[in-house]
Design an enzyme around this catalytic site. Sequence first.
Site, PDB file in Angstrom:
ATOM      1  N   ALA A 121       0.630  -1.248  -0.079  1.00 57.92           N
ATOM      2  CA  ALA A 121      -0.012   0.133   0.066  1.00 57.92           C
ATOM      3  C   ALA A 121       0.867   1.357   0.012  1.00 57.92           C
ATOM      4  CB  ALA A 121      -0.980  -0.019   1.140  1.00 57.92           C
ATOM      5  N   ASN A 189       1.906  -4.111   8.268  1.00 57.97           N
ATOM      6  CA  ASN A 189       2.462  -4.602   7.103  1.00 57.97           C
ATOM      7  C   ASN A 189       3.384  -3.224   6.348  1.00 57.97           C
ATOM      8  OD1 ASN A 189       1.726  -7.251   6.568  1.00 57.97           O
ATOM      9  ND2 ASN A 189      -0.472  -6.227   6.518  1.00 57.97           N
ATOM     10  N   HIS A 219      -0.358   7.244   3.648  1.00 56.16           N
ATOM     11  CA  HIS A 219       0.986   7.001   4.289  1.00 56.16           C
ATOM     12  C   HIS A 219       1.656   7.851   3.921  1.00 56.16           C
ATOM     13  CE1 HIS A 219      -0.475   3.132   5.844  1.00 56.16           C
ATOM     14  NE2 HIS A 219      -1.071   2.647   4.682  1.00 56.16           N
TER      15      HIS A 219
END
Length: 268
Positions: A121, A189, A219
């Site tokens: 991601a 993760n 993020h």
Amino acid sequence: MKKISIIGCGTIGTAIGGYIEKKFKGKVGPVLLYDQDASCAQKLSSIITGSKIAKDMKDAIKNSDLIVEAASASAAGDVLKGVIDAEKDAIFMSIGGLLGQESLLDEAEQKGIKIMLPSGAVAGIDALKAAKISGITSVRLTTRKPPKALTGAPFILEKGIALDEIKEETVIFKGSASEAMKGFPKNINVSALISLAGLGPDATLVKIVVSPAYSKNTHEITVESNAGNFLMRTENVPSPDNPKTSYLASLAAMATIDGYFRNVRIGT
Ligand SMILES: NC(=O)c1ccc[n+]([C@@H]2O[C@H](COP(=O)([O-])OP(=O)(O)OC[C@H]3O[C@@H](n4cnc5c(N)ncnc54)[C@H](O)[C@@H]3O)[C@@H](O)[C@H]2O)c1
């Protein structure tokens, strides 16, 4: 013809299976599927031509050339041991489950077994890897999520934080990636990936910010290095059929499978 197995037939496993059917039908051997919930493997089997259900994890590993793990952090360690014993290549999505298994990763390296960890991601792992050669001085991750995305996290329960009472942007956590992974094990993760690619979990700094105004998981990775400084930001759309999994994570796994079969590779 290479044979692929998928271990974990949930959101990511199903997206990968659909991609293999679309892109590699007739170009790979029968796809082998394994899930601890047999109905998930059965459902995925119905959309992949010629696919078969494996008896167990060992069977899935033994009878394929490339194993795609998309199950859980606890399964990832077993899959890693299994692929090393059977000397098979593997792609891992449950990257949090590989932390603490660095000696097995070294063993895979020595035995010539390809272990691939997709960027998932986030963006910027390419620059992080390149900058590491010059020397990295700092890696910081800021994750922004809606409060409900942290429901049930050990850190939230321990501190007695009432997520539904948060009305504005609030920094919930600041600490090392190791601490973040203990406090928020279901969100590990990204921290695990950048820790493995960069400075390790103790030296990687994590900040988690929540706000009811956020509709996407975002993020930001900030890297300072002798090659320069970078800021990488990913604003993720949830997967169409599972809001907890970023759509980009499934797509990153597909791009990694493409890369496995390609001779011409673009990007670091
Ligand atoms: N790398 C990334 O950026 C990233 C992003 C999202 C999710 N993930 C991880 O990828 C994995 C899969 O995510 P998902 O969204 O598809 O989850 P999911 O819950 O939709 O699917 C997981 C599937 O794996 C099966 N499973 C769980 N443990 C198993 C085991 N021990 N053996 C066999 N099957 C098992 C479950 O029954 C389920 O069908 C999770 O570990 C998740 O944390 C990684």
